[in-house]
Design an enzyme around this catalytic site. Sequence first.
Site, mmCIF file in Angstrom:
data_model
loop_
_atom_site.group_PDB
_atom_site.id
_atom_site.type_symbol
_atom_site.label_atom_id
_atom_site.label_comp_id
_atom_site.label_asym_id
_atom_site.label_seq_id
_atom_site.Cartn_x
_atom_site.Cartn_y
_atom_site.Cartn_z
ATOM 1 N N ASP A 34 48.163 69.829 71.875
ATOM 2 C CA ASP A 34 48.829 68.840 72.716
ATOM 3 C C ASP A 34 50.295 68.735 72.287
ATOM 4 O O ASP A 34 50.743 69.484 71.412
ATOM 5 C CB ASP A 34 48.108 67.488 72.660
ATOM 6 C CG ASP A 34 48.064 66.872 71.261
ATOM 7 O OD1 ASP A 34 48.914 67.224 70.410
ATOM 8 O OD2 ASP A 34 47.182 66.034 71.016
ATOM 9 N N SER A 35 51.033 67.813 72.892
ATOM 10 C CA SER A 35 52.470 67.750 72.607
ATOM 11 C C SER A 35 52.752 67.396 71.145
ATOM 12 O O SER A 35 53.693 67.908 70.548
ATOM 13 C CB SER A 35 53.167 66.771 73.550
ATOM 14 O OG SER A 35 52.554 65.506 73.483
#
Length: 76
Positions: A34-35
């Site tokens: 994910d980010s």
Amino acid sequence: MSFEKVKALLVDELDLDENEVTLESGLKEDLGADSLDMVDLIMSIEDTFEIKVDESDASTIKTVGDIVKYIENKAS
């Protein structure tokens, strides 16, 4: 070779099995990054390979192969 180091880094950072990591693996799609994982990963790459990853470049890194190419280009 950079790939082995990158692979070890990904296995450690994302808690993966090393067989999951190939040059073609998508960081988000295949490896589930994910980010926040991406930010941690970029920082680890910078520390491990002693390079600076520009924000604009970081957004273009989509696969394990992209990381390896980026590192090899920065190192040369």
